[in-house]
Design an enzyme around this catalytic site. Structure first.
Site, PDB file in Angstrom:
ATOM      1  N   ARG A 229       0.797  -1.229   0.000  1.00 37.39           N
ATOM      2  CA  ARG A 229       0.000   0.000   0.000  1.00 37.39           C
ATOM      3  C   ARG A 229       0.825   1.273   0.000  1.00 37.39           C
ATOM      4  NH1 ARG A 229      -2.520  -3.645   3.283  1.00 37.39           N
ATOM      5  NH2 ARG A 229      -4.115  -4.749   2.116  1.00 37.39           N
TER       6      ARG A 229
ATOM      7  N   THR B 180       2.216  -5.646   4.391  1.00 35.55           N
ATOM      8  CA  THR B 180       1.564  -5.028   3.223  1.00 35.55           C
ATOM      9  C   THR B 180       1.317  -3.526   3.386  1.00 35.55           C
ATOM     10  OG1 THR B 180      -0.610  -5.576   4.138  1.00 35.55           O
ATOM     11  CG2 THR B 180       0.351  -7.177   2.623  1.00 35.55           C
TER      12      THR B 180
ATOM     13  N   GLY C  34      -1.180 -11.299   9.074  1.00 39.41           N
ATOM     14  CA  GLY C  34      -0.988 -12.732   9.308  1.00 39.41           C
ATOM     15  C   GLY C  34      -1.947 -13.361  10.301  1.00 39.41           C
TER      16      GLY C  34
ATOM     17  N   GLU D 268      -4.659 -14.696   9.924  1.00 40.67           N
ATOM     18  CA  GLU D 268      -5.323 -15.910   9.406  1.00 40.67           C
ATOM     19  C   GLU D 268      -4.416 -17.131   9.529  1.00 40.67           C
ATOM     20  OE1 GLU D 268      -6.015 -12.834   7.803  1.00 40.67           O
ATOM     21  OE2 GLU D 268      -7.835 -13.104   8.975  1.00 40.67           O
TER      22      GLU D 268
ATOM     23  N   TRP E 268      -2.541  -4.136   9.677  1.00 41.93           N
ATOM     24  CA  TRP E 268      -2.182  -4.118   8.253  1.00 41.93           C
ATOM     25  C   TRP E 268      -2.593  -2.861   7.503  1.00 41.93           C
ATOM     26  CZ3 TRP E 268      -6.590  -4.729   5.016  1.00 41.93           C
ATOM     27  CH2 TRP E 268      -7.749  -5.174   5.672  1.00 41.93           C
TER      28      TRP E 268
ATOM     29  N   ASN F 135      -8.566  -8.697  13.399  1.00 41.90           N
ATOM     30  CA  ASN F 135      -9.362  -9.747  14.033  1.00 41.90           C
ATOM     31  C   ASN F 135      -8.518 -10.650  14.927  1.00 41.90           C
ATOM     32  OD1 ASN F 135      -8.504 -10.738  11.146  1.00 41.90           O
ATOM     33  ND2 ASN F 135      -8.690 -12.574  12.388  1.00 41.90           N
TER      34      ASN F 135
ATOM     35  N   ASP G 225     -14.596 -11.608  11.738  1.00 40.19           N
ATOM     36  CA  ASP G 225     -13.467 -11.090  10.966  1.00 40.19           C
ATOM     37  C   ASP G 225     -13.580  -9.587  10.727  1.00 40.19           C
ATOM     38  OD1 ASP G 225     -11.055 -11.232   9.683  1.00 40.19           O
ATOM     39  OD2 ASP G 225     -11.846 -11.961   7.776  1.00 40.19           O
TER      40      ASP G 225
ATOM     41  N   ASP H  10     -11.981  -6.758  11.410  1.00 44.64           N
ATOM     42  CA  ASP H  10     -10.793  -5.977  11.766  1.00 44.64           C
ATOM     43  C   ASP H  10     -11.185  -4.518  12.010  1.00 44.64           C
ATOM     44  OD1 ASP H  10      -8.161  -7.656  10.343  1.00 44.64           O
ATOM     45  OD2 ASP H  10     -10.189  -8.130   9.703  1.00 44.64           O
TER      46      ASP H  10
ATOM     47  N   ARG I  26     -15.286  -1.683  10.324  1.00 39.39           N
ATOM     48  CA  ARG I  26     -15.777  -2.819   9.540  1.00 39.39           C
ATOM     49  C   ARG I  26     -17.047  -3.437  10.155  1.00 39.39           C
ATOM     50  NH1 ARG I  26     -11.242  -6.932   7.028  1.00 39.39           N
ATOM     51  NH2 ARG I  26     -12.549  -8.760   6.810  1.00 39.39           N
TER      52      ARG I  26
END
Lengths: 527, 259
Positions: free
Chosen positions: A124, A168, A184, A186, A234, A252, A295, A297, A322
């Site tokens: 990004r 990222t 990370g 997940e 992130w 999350n 999820d 975040d 979110r």
């Protein structure tokens, strides 16, 4: 830095370094775009006004740069001293000549085998300080490049990609530090926010977004679940120089969909954390979604604005979360001032007196599937938001709808997917979304432009009364920021995902955006 | 790449590779983790438990198909040409593709019972009384308003095809929704979507002619989540005719169809 600019008479541009003072006053430098969010408050507002609601219909592409092999570009470009610096996916980066769009240098590093990420090897953007540019590579590395030629000056390992870590986000420069977030969650990782010395790449401090047993907040985890607790960081945070606080949203908890293995609130996941900029010590936190299982975040842009709420002036932090709520927090202490849904929400009946959401039972994922709203991607995902001091409005894209959430069981294996299930669309539902403008001091929606499918692009506002954004169909669009009326559009040929920027070059205002694997610069031609 | 002067050995190696077994077959976590991967990458088409949706029912389609682990790995990696099944070499590394194969083996049950209908009679219906060819193509013959059915038997489960014939709007293949445009003079044009975004629409009408519209220049335009296929086949066809038609459709794209 020296650059010969194209014109009838070659012009020698003598560049000044990007100093900490220049970063602190970046809003007063409309010719440049010096950091991810334009200023430390992440406004993404340009004070330039050559383009306005009256002449925007004449906006025309000036050049298109094709960055082969770098799609999708999610970066917000930086612009200063006659050059544009941007990053693509798979560890590519470029410096472009603002006059022609030609690449003056290219940086590339192969992504090592075995790096995993939820969503591709995206990147990004850069941060800048002195003669250096800072970027993360996908394999959880931070690199400093010489802005003159793209040569690496130092490189440091943020963490082990074999354990599931990746990077990222665009870094944030604060004083002589490079602040970096991690991805990370997940993959059973434990998240953090890091600070590195801009001169050497040496790590100065690390704030773990998931506390260990015995640390404050450690009692919100059970057994050893904290070791795999997620809480990625992130998306780039923001910074208040007066309070000397860094604000960063956290992601999350892990595993995403099954909370059975991690009873408790799971601090500091799905939270906003305020850290002392010099030490990384936690000053306050607010958890938007305790014990998240959807999820959701809370990594979305933390935007710093001074508002008047209920007749009282407050230093606020606003965020389109979110979980479907737009928030205004007191950024001096983390107290909730405003929490109002901007889309359909079924997981909570509202906030209690302390600002904690009251959970609606039966909304958690199940083996059979549970319909809950918003969907997995949330009401608003990561795409950059914008605050315009001209209109006083806060702009972002929304995804409006619900999904069926499933959970499953799975043993943790180091470095492997540890999401414990996923979602399906609700039958007969179609993707719906909108671009909206809200009054951040009340949470009221002022206008809504309904879109075909969900929005994909970041937001930019300008002093010309304009809002720029792009969509997944490839349209780059200029709206009247006050009314939401589309005034101009251009089919750019690829999905627009990142944040547009505005700058001036040789006295003319430009707006630039990435579409697919291209970067396009627009200006209004002389009559 | 291995280089050897021994043709016999090379042939043996190639044959072994073609019948390669899952290198993770003794990994106790492979199927478990593979289920997580499946749910993220595969369930959108094959259903959350692999029981089929737009994609085939994998609990039934694999067993007895004669496909080796290597065959399954190749399909997961490279996709299935002629169907909507994409390859996953990009998003999934080799180990995760093998874990997906492990999970597929763990859910594979019995091969589905042969369909009751007669495919030859179904072929006659398709090209005759049912009129399917007016809108669908098989091997370059027929219309273009509906999806190409040349390999539909390998891409869809029989139960999905039955639902599609009887209730065409139950689940629409992406790109085949209806678009309805009303022009400023009141003229209404309906067709199959070719493009639909925030500002424009492109459609193909029943004569297979293309139209492109600017939202600002029409009275209204709308993408409707419905199929333009008639929903009257439950009445038009008898139960046995329907079985015959489904037997024919299910044979399309399957290697045994020619037997």
């Amino acid at each position: 830095m020296k650059l010969l600019a194209l014109s009838a008479i070659p012009i020698l541009l003598i560049a000044a370094d990007v100093t900490t003072q220049r970063l602190a006053t970046s809003q007063d430098d409309p010719a440049s775009w010096l950091m991810y969010g334009k200023n430390y408050g992440a406004w993404r507002f340009s004070s330039l006004k050559q383009m306005d609601t009256g002449n925007i219909a004449r906006l025309t592409p000036q050049w298109i740069f094709q960055a082969a092999g770098a799609a999708p570009i999610e970066a917000t470009p930086l612009v200063f001293d006659g050059l544009m610096f941007f990053t693509g996916s798979a560890n590519h980066a470029y410096a472009l000549d603002l006059a022609t769009g030609k690449a003056l240098w290219h940086y590339g590093r192969p992504v090592p085998k075995g790096v995993q990420g939820c969503c591709g090897s995206v990147n990004r953007g850069f941060a800048a300080l002195g003669g250096k540019l800072f970027k993360v590579n996908f394999e959880a590395k931070l690199v400093a490049l010489d802005s003159k030629n793209g040569e690496p000056l130092w490189e440091t390992t943020v963490d082990d990609f074999n354990a599931g870590f990746s990077t990222t986000a665009a870094p944030l420069v604060v004083k002589n530090q490079v602040i970096v977030g991690i991805a990370g969650a997940e993959f059973g990782t434990r998240g953090f926010i890091d600070s590195y010395d801009a001169d050497t790449g040496k790590r100065l401090w690390r704030f773990h977004t998931v506390p260990a047993p015995g640390e404050p907040g450690g009692d919100t985890w059970t057994n050893d679940a904290w070791k795999r607790g997620g809480g990625s960081t992130w998306i780039t945070g923001s910074y208040d120089p007066e309070l000397n606080l860094i604000y960063w949203g956290t992601g999350n908890p892990g595993p995403d969909m099954n909370g059975d293995v991690r009873p408790g609130d799971n601090l500091y996941t799905c939270s906003m954390v305020a850290l002392d900029a010099d030490t990384g010590q936690l000053k306050w936190h607010y958890q938007f979604t305790p014990h998240d299982v959807h999820d959701w975040d809370a990594t979305e842009d933390p935007v710093l604005v001074d508002l008047t709420i209920g007749g009282k002036k407050v230093k606020a932090l606003i965020q389109a979360n979110r979980n479907g709520f737009a928030y205004a927090l007191d950024r001096t202490n983390g107290k909730v001032l405003i929490a109002k849904p901007y889309t359909k929400v079924t997981w909570t009946s509202g906030m209690d007196k302390t600002g904690r959401p009251v959970i609606v039972p039966g909304q958690e994922p199940s083996e059979q599937g549970t319909v809950s709203c918003p969907g997995l991607g949330g009401g608003h995902n990561w795409q950059p938001t914008s605050y315009s001091p001209l209109t006083g409005l806060f702009y972002f894209g929304t995804t409006d709808g619900c999904q069926i959430y499933y959970k499953t069981g799975q043993q943790y294996v180091k470095g492997l997917w540890y999401q414990l299930s996923t979602t399906e669309p609700v039958p007969k539902s179609t993707g719906a979304g909108s671009v909206i403008a809200i009054d951040p001091s009340t949470g009221e929606t002022k206008w809504r432009f309904e879109t075909v499918g969900t929005p994909s692009g970041g937001m930019l506002t300008t002093a010309g009364g304009l809002l720029f954004t792009g969509d997944r169909h490839g349209f780059f669009i200029a709206f009247d920021a006050r009314t939401g009326k589309p005034l101009w559009k251009f089919q750019a040929g690829g999905p627009i995902v990142g944040g547009p920027v505005s700058y001036s070059f040789q006295g003319k205002q430009y707006v630039a955006v990435a579409a697919g694997s291209s970067v396009i610069a627009f200006a209004i031609p002389a009559k | 790449m291995m280089h050897t002067g021994c043709t016999v050995l090379l042939g043996f190696l190639l044959a072994s590779a073609a019948n390669a077994e899952n290198p993770l077959q003794n990994d106790p976590h492979a199927a478990d983790v593979g289920r997580g991967v499946f749910r993220i990458y595969c369930s959108p088409c094959h259903g959350i438990r692999g029981q089929g949706a737009r994609g085939p029912d994998l609990t039934q389609a694999i067993s007895g198909s004669g496909k080796s682990d290597d065959d399954l790995f190749r399909i997961v990696s490279e996709g299935s040409p002629g169907t909507e099944m994409p390859g996953f070499t990009g998003p999934l590394d080799e180990e995760n593709r093998w874990r997906t194969v492990s999970y597929l083996r763990s859910i594979a049950g019995q091969r589905p019972a042969p369909l009751a209908g007669n495919p030859a009679a179904g072929r006659d219906l398709y090209w005759g009384k049912a009129g399917c060819a007016a809108c669908h193509r098989i091997n370059s013959k027929g219309g273009r308003q509906g999806p190409d059915l040349s390999r539909i038997g390998s891409a869809r489960s029989a139960s999905y095809l039955r639902e599609s014939v009887l209730t065409p709007s139950a689940d629409i293949t992406p790109g085949y929704n209806a678009i309805v445009v009303v022009q400023k003079d009141g003229k209404k044009i309906t067709g199959v979507e070719r493009g639909y975004d925030n500002f424009t629409a492109q459609l193909m009408d029943s004569k297979e002619e293309f139209h492109s519209f600017d939202k600002a220049a029409v009275a209204s335009m709308k993408l409707e989540s419905r199929s333009l296929m008639p929903d009257t086949y439950g009445k038009l066809l008898s139960a046995s005719e329907l079985d015959n038609l489904l037997a024919y459709l299910s044979s399309l794209g399957r290697p045994e169809a020619g037997k």
